[in-house]
Design a protein around this motif. Structure first.
Motif, mmCIF file in Angstrom:
data_model
loop_
_atom_site.group_PDB
_atom_site.id
_atom_site.type_symbol
_atom_site.label_atom_id
_atom_site.label_comp_id
_atom_site.label_asym_id
_atom_site.label_seq_id
_atom_site.Cartn_x
_atom_site.Cartn_y
_atom_site.Cartn_z
ATOM 1 N N ARG A 188 0.824 -1.208 0.000
ATOM 2 C CA ARG A 188 0.000 0.000 0.000
ATOM 3 C C ARG A 188 0.860 1.261 0.000
ATOM 4 O O ARG A 188 0.540 2.246 -0.679
ATOM 5 C CB ARG A 188 -0.913 -0.042 1.223
ATOM 6 N N MET A 189 1.965 1.258 0.732
ATOM 7 C CA MET A 189 2.804 2.452 0.813
ATOM 8 C C MET A 189 3.409 2.795 -0.544
ATOM 9 O O MET A 189 3.499 3.964 -0.919
ATOM 10 C CB MET A 189 3.910 2.243 1.852
ATOM 11 N N PHE A 190 3.810 1.777 -1.304
ATOM 12 C CA PHE A 190 4.361 2.045 -2.628
ATOM 13 C C PHE A 190 3.309 2.693 -3.524
ATOM 14 O O PHE A 190 3.624 3.599 -4.301
ATOM 15 C CB PHE A 190 4.872 0.750 -3.257
ATOM 16 N N ARG A 191 2.059 2.233 -3.428
ATOM 17 C CA ARG A 191 0.993 2.844 -4.216
ATOM 18 C C ARG A 191 0.810 4.309 -3.830
ATOM 19 O O ARG A 191 0.660 5.183 -4.696
ATOM 20 C CB ARG A 191 -0.321 2.074 -4.021
ATOM 21 N N ILE A 192 0.829 4.585 -2.534
ATOM 22 C CA ILE A 192 0.645 5.967 -2.072
ATOM 23 C C ILE A 192 1.779 6.857 -2.567
ATOM 24 O O ILE A 192 1.560 7.980 -3.049
ATOM 25 C CB ILE A 192 0.546 5.992 -0.534
ATOM 26 N N LEU A 193 3.007 6.352 -2.468
ATOM 27 C CA LEU A 193 4.161 7.157 -2.874
ATOM 28 C C LEU A 193 4.209 7.366 -4.384
ATOM 29 O O LEU A 193 4.717 8.396 -4.854
ATOM 30 C CB LEU A 193 5.448 6.479 -2.398
ATOM 31 N N SER A 194 3.691 6.406 -5.150
ATOM 32 C CA SER A 194 3.751 6.534 -6.605
ATOM 33 C C SER A 194 2.546 7.251 -7.199
ATOM 34 O O SER A 194 2.543 7.571 -8.389
ATOM 35 C CB SER A 194 3.876 5.142 -7.242
ATOM 36 N N THR A 195 1.536 7.528 -6.383
ATOM 37 C CA THR A 195 0.339 8.221 -6.880
ATOM 38 C C THR A 195 0.663 9.561 -7.538
ATOM 39 O O THR A 195 0.129 9.872 -8.620
ATOM 40 C CB THR A 195 -0.685 8.403 -5.756
ATOM 41 N N PRO A 196 1.530 10.416 -6.943
ATOM 42 C CA PRO A 196 1.857 11.690 -7.622
ATOM 43 C C PRO A 196 2.475 11.494 -9.005
ATOM 44 O O PRO A 196 2.289 12.334 -9.889
ATOM 45 C CB PRO A 196 2.845 12.345 -6.654
ATOM 46 N N VAL A 197 3.200 10.402 -9.200
ATOM 47 C CA VAL A 197 3.794 10.144 -10.514
ATOM 48 C C VAL A 197 2.694 9.891 -11.544
ATOM 49 O O VAL A 197 2.719 10.439 -12.651
ATOM 50 C CB VAL A 197 4.745 8.934 -10.435
ATOM 51 N N VAL A 198 1.722 9.070 -11.177
ATOM 52 C CA VAL A 198 0.602 8.796 -12.080
ATOM 53 C C VAL A 198 -0.159 10.080 -12.374
ATOM 54 O O VAL A 198 -0.525 10.362 -13.528
ATOM 55 C CB VAL A 198 -0.328 7.743 -11.456
ATOM 56 N N GLN A 199 -0.393 10.881 -11.349
ATOM 57 C CA GLN A 199 -1.135 12.130 -11.545
ATOM 58 C C GLN A 199 -0.376 13.096 -12.446
ATOM 59 O O GLN A 199 -0.981 13.828 -13.238
ATOM 60 C CB GLN A 199 -1.417 12.757 -10.183
ATOM 61 N N ALA A 200 0.944 13.083 -12.351
ATOM 62 C CA ALA A 200 1.741 13.957 -13.216
ATOM 63 C C ALA A 200 1.612 13.544 -14.678
ATOM 64 O O ALA A 200 1.466 14.397 -15.561
ATOM 65 C CB ALA A 200 3.204 13.918 -12.781
ATOM 66 N N TYR A 201 1.649 12.250 -14.948
ATOM 67 C CA TYR A 201 1.456 11.781 -16.317
ATOM 68 C C TYR A 201 0.051 12.111 -16.808
ATOM 69 O O TYR A 201 -0.148 12.437 -17.984
ATOM 70 C CB TYR A 201 1.689 10.270 -16.399
ATOM 71 N N ARG A 202 -0.911 12.068 -15.908
ATOM 72 C CA ARG A 202 -2.286 12.309 -16.331
ATOM 73 C C ARG A 202 -2.509 13.768 -16.714
ATOM 74 O O ARG A 202 -3.455 14.086 -17.440
ATOM 75 C CB ARG A 202 -3.254 11.895 -15.218
ATOM 76 N N LEU A 203 -1.666 14.659 -16.242
ATOM 77 C CA LEU A 203 -1.789 16.064 -16.634
ATOM 78 C C LEU A 203 -1.647 16.238 -18.142
ATOM 79 O O LEU A 203 -2.185 17.181 -18.722
ATOM 80 C CB LEU A 203 -0.735 16.911 -15.904
ATOM 81 N N ALA A 204 -0.931 15.316 -18.764
ATOM 82 C CA ALA A 204 -0.778 15.367 -20.220
ATOM 83 C C ALA A 204 -1.943 14.694 -20.940
ATOM 84 O O ALA A 204 -1.975 14.666 -22.178
ATOM 85 C CB ALA A 204 0.538 14.699 -20.627
#
Length: 435
Positions: A188-204
């Protein structure tokens, strides 16, 4: 946020009549029209065996259940980069007299239309439209007495638990999950920490491709050409290379997994089956043929405890990510555990022990390589099973769970969880189970 998908679902989806299936002979498909999104018309596809092609034994078993006031059905949901083609799985349940229905979700398999992004969705809750429609069709065809076991694999397992939790679907009496994607690989912690990365890609844009590479090890474990038991991958309905992980889809997965982590309130029994070993690594190892090389089984098992109050965990030693495609011994154990658990928790002890043994013999000998090794043990290898009672000369000790009713013989007690949290077994290789 750019490139967001706008979906309009019909309040009452229309379902076409059954027609010959485009993938499997002796099967039928029906298209359900769900509405529209930015990529066009949304459809899902239901699949069942043609009732006219049922064997006499299968019809008699269905009739026997009906006379007892029982009508039994399976509702099957596939995973990511997938669709329904596992003929041996359908034939196993049909050989027991249990009607089997599957769905190709929107933008997968039979349901993918030109111009659509394969597998793309931005909210897994939206799958409730086709799942409700399939449930309603099963009830119409099988009657108000039907007891439905919902079976789902990988991403389909994640989508299905959201549906059961949110919709409380009538006639669905239990859920059996095959390696469900309840948590990210790792924890679960890895998912939480990687969430901003996914959100950054989604900005595009939601359809922005994520840099996630599939080394192809799982397919290598399945395909008969590379040492697996199956020829299914030789006939893909959709090119697997077209299924790319995209930011909007990944965010939908993260959102669903976060919902599970906050605890669901599923009020029907849930079975979660996984392999006993995870092998997530960048290089090939022959041991992957008896392990989950796709998901982290420890993360899955931990997240399973958040599903509801009655959750059974079962370990299939030597199982692949899709346990139904495992090597023969592990495959047999998986089907034995699910059938026994369903008989007790969903169907109230109505499956014949004799019929179950024959079905297990047949599913164990399914697959191209298995059939070749068995020198003709099954006549339609790789495509399905022989009718119940014709495959295999005898049954194995320890297949029948205590909940399976015998046809004049004694019940065997194997693979069913007991109050002590272990599988009750007369053999040393019984997988562990805990509630």
């Amino acid at each position: 946020m750019a490139d967001s998908l706008h979906t309009q679902l019909d309040a009452h989806p229309v379902v076409d009549d059954w027609m010959p299936d485009s993938v499997m002979p002796d099967y039928q498909q029906a298209t359900v029209y769900l509405g529209r999104d930015d990529e066009g018309e949304l459809v899902a596809t239901f699949v069942r065996k043609n009732p006219a092609k049922l064997t006499v034994a299968q019809r008699l078993r269905r009739a026997r259940f009906a006379l007892r006031g029982h009508r039994l059905a399976i509702m099957y949901v596939h995973g990511w980069n997938d669709y329904f083609y596992r003929r041996h799985e359908s034939e196993f349940w049909e050989s027991l007299g249990i009607a089997f229905y599957a769905v190709d979700l929107r933008k997968f398999g039979r349901s993918l239309r030109d111009g659509q992004t394969p597998g793309y969705i931005e909210d897994l809750h939206d799958y409730a439209a086709e799942l409700n429609a399939l449930r309603d069709l099963i009830v119409r065809e099988q009657g108000e007495q039907v007891r439905i076991l919902l079976m789902a694999h990988s991403q389909g397992g994640l989508s299905s638990v959201l549906w059961v939790n949110g919709e409380r679907p009538h006639h669905v009496d239990a859920v059996a999950l095959n390696s469900p994607w309840l948590e990210l690989q790792g924890n679960r912690m890895f998912r939480i920490l990687s969430t901003p990365v996914v959100q950054a890609y989604r900005l595009a844009g939601g359809k922005t491709v994520m840099p996630m590479r599939d080394p192809g090890f799982y397919g290598r474990c399945i395909d008969s050409a590379t040492g697996g038991d199956w020829d299914y991958l030789a006939h893909p309905l959709v090119d697997p290379s077209r299924f790319l992980p995209r930011a909007g889809w990944m965010q939908a997965i993260y959102n669903a997994q976060a919902e599970v982590a906050r605890r669901l309130d599923i009020r029907i029994p849930v079975l979660v089956c996984t392999s006993d070993r995870t092998m997530l690594q960048p290089t090939w190892d022959e041991a992957m043929r008896e392990a989950d090389s796709v998901l982290d089984i420890t993360a899955i098992r931990q997240a399973s405890l958040n599903l509801g109050d009655v959750v059974t965990l079962a370990t299939i030693r030597g199982g692949l990510h899709d346990l139904s495609l495992s090597r023969p011994a592990a495959r047999r154990r998986y089907f034995a555990i699910v059938a026994g658990w369903a008989s007790l928790m969903c169907w109230r002890r109505v499956i014949s022990a004799h019929g179950l043994h024959a079905a297990l013999d047949a599913v164990e000998h399914a697959g191209v390589r298995t059939a070749e090794a068995g020198a003709g043990a099954v006549t339609n290898a790789g495509a399905g099973l022989s009718p119940a009672g014709t495959a295999g000369a005898g049954s194995r000790e320890g297949d029948g769970p205590a909940s399976v009713a015998s046809d004049g013989g004694s019940d065997s007690a194997d693979s069913m969880p007991t109050s002590g949290g272990r599988a009750n077994s007369g053999t040393d290789d019984a997988p562990a189970a805990s509630a």
